[in-house]
Each structure stands twice: as C-alpha cells, then as structure tokens.
Motif scaffolding. Structure first.
Motif: not given
Length: 264
Positions: A141-159
């Motif tokens: 989870x990576x915090x991003x800019x939005x009017x409420x607490x918000x996260x972007x999601x960096x998901x790693x998995x098998x190709x």
C-alpha cells in the motif's frame, strides 16, 4: 497474473459500467487460483458474479472509502451471510483498507446488525512500509493524494505469460500527481491509472484526480510498460482522455471497459 475489469466508471455508475472494481487472479505453485478484489463500488457486485462466485474471493483490498469504491461491500456482506455458497468459508473474508473503513461500512449499513459486515469480513488496516501477502500476491500500500485517506496498491505476483517470472500491477486508486503516484508507476508492468479529468476544463481542481495527460506523464516518469486508463467519469469523452494519454506516453495504452482482461 491477470486483471479483470469488473467496473471502471468514476464517481457513480454509468449506463455501461459499475463503479470501480478490479479482480486480480493468479495461480500458485500448486495450480490453485487465488482471487484478489480491489475495490467494490456502486453496482459492482452484480457483474462480479459473472466472473466468479464472490464467496470464492480470497481477499478484498480497498483503496479508500468513497462510495464509488466501497458502496457494494455491505451487500457483499449480506451475500456472504445469507446466500448459498460455492466456496464454504471457515474464516471471515480478509479485507484491508485505510483507517476509518470499519466506521464507513457501519454508516453504509445504518449500523443494522442484520446487514452489517461483522462476522463476514476481517478488517485489516493499511500501513505504509508493511506489505500484505495473499497467496501468491504481495500487496504494497502506497499513500496517494486525495481528499480522504487513500492508497494506491502495488501488487506483485507470478506472470501468466512468462512462467517463472514475477510481474507488478500498480493500481492508483484515486489520486492527483504526488510522490506516491511515482512510486506506483516505477517499473510497473501495468499501471492501472485513474484519469477522471481532462486538461483545461472547469472540472479539473488539483489534489483530487488525474487527467489522461497526467496519467501518461506518470507512466513515462516511472517507465511503466503498459497503461490502462480507468475511473472515467460520464461527463467526459473517453476518446479525449485516451488522446491526452497517448500524446504523453508512447507505450501500450487501453481504456478500461467492463470485462476487459489483461494477462501479465
């Protein structure tokens, strides 16, 4: 790993699409398919059922608490509580989100014990620097800019197209340009990026959403290998959003649509 777009409309459902919801699937070393859902906005529970029995979800990852990203969570709880299930559960469904998610869900259910999500989901809270593992997925989870607490999601998995390799999908949630966006875009195999606004229109305040142009520039800065534009609002022309993005970014670009499936 594959992405299935369940809903991609921004702010409210459109005639063509439910609000934001995205299904990630991946097989582990034993061949078992894991199902991770990112957001479940207004109207998304219906089309989700065309892709899998929701009782077979392994986890739900919530970017932020605006209704177009969480409104169908309470009715998912009703389904898990009362409906026949294809995947009987022995434990509540894991769900992760920002601080305040539990209270937001209680507001949506009217604090009604007959329809709340208690007992159906187990809530966890995102903390930057603390990745979460769900089967073959690692979610940062990576915090991003939005009017409420918000996260972007960096998901790693098998190709699913290059056996033995790992791939990364970054979902921005809702954000404007910020350091978190650049962390998400960095070296992503697919940047699933909101692009609610158009440049030069009255409805482009800063600190809320991206434009197609800003999404394209983020993909360039991060050297993302592909870009899918999503969270498109009904009052803008998707072709204009796409044109803004391709003017900035010369990699593969698509506009999200319900049912779009991308193998990574």
């Amino acid at each position: 790993m594959r992405l299935v777009v369940v809903g991609c409309a921004g702010s409210f459902p459109s005639p063509e699409s439910a609000a934001s919801s995205y299904l990630l699937q991946a097989e582990d070393a034993d061949g078992r398919t894991w199902n991770l859902l990112m957001d479940l906005g207004n109207g998304a529970l219906g089309p989700l059922q065309t892709h899998l029995d929701p009782s077979c979800l392994d986890a739900v990852a919530i970017s932020h608490t605006h209704a177009d990203h969480v409104a169908d969570i309470p009715v998912l709880g009703v389904m898990l509580r009362y409906a026949p299930t294809g995947c009987p559960r022995t434990q509540p469904l894991p769900m992760y989100g920002p601080d305040g998610l539990a209270e937001r869900l209680s507001q949506l259910t009217g604090h009604d014990p007959a329809t709340d999500t208690g007992g159906q989901v187990a809530l966890g809270t995102w903390r930057e620097g603390e990745p979460v593992t769900v089967g073959p997925f690692t979610i940062e989870p990576i915090a991003v800019e939005h009017p409420v607490p918000a996260f972007g999601l960096r998901v790693t998995g098998p190709s699913s197209v290059r056996p033995g390799e790992s791939v990364t999908l970054s979902y921005t949630g809702d954000t404007d340009e910020c350091p978190g966006l650049d962390r998400l875009a960095a070296d992503a195999d697919l940047l699933l990026c909101e692009a609610a606004y158009l440049e030069g229109t009255p409805h482009t305040p800063r600190g809320i959403h991206l434009t197609g142009a800003r999404a394209g520039r983020a993909a360039v800065r991060g050297r993302s290998r592909s870009l899918v534009l999503t969270h498109l609002v009904a009052w803008n022309d998707p072709a204009a959003t796409l044109a803004e993005a391709v003017a900035e970014y010369d990699g593969p670009v698509q506009v999200a649509r319900p049912g779009l499936t991308v193998e990574l």
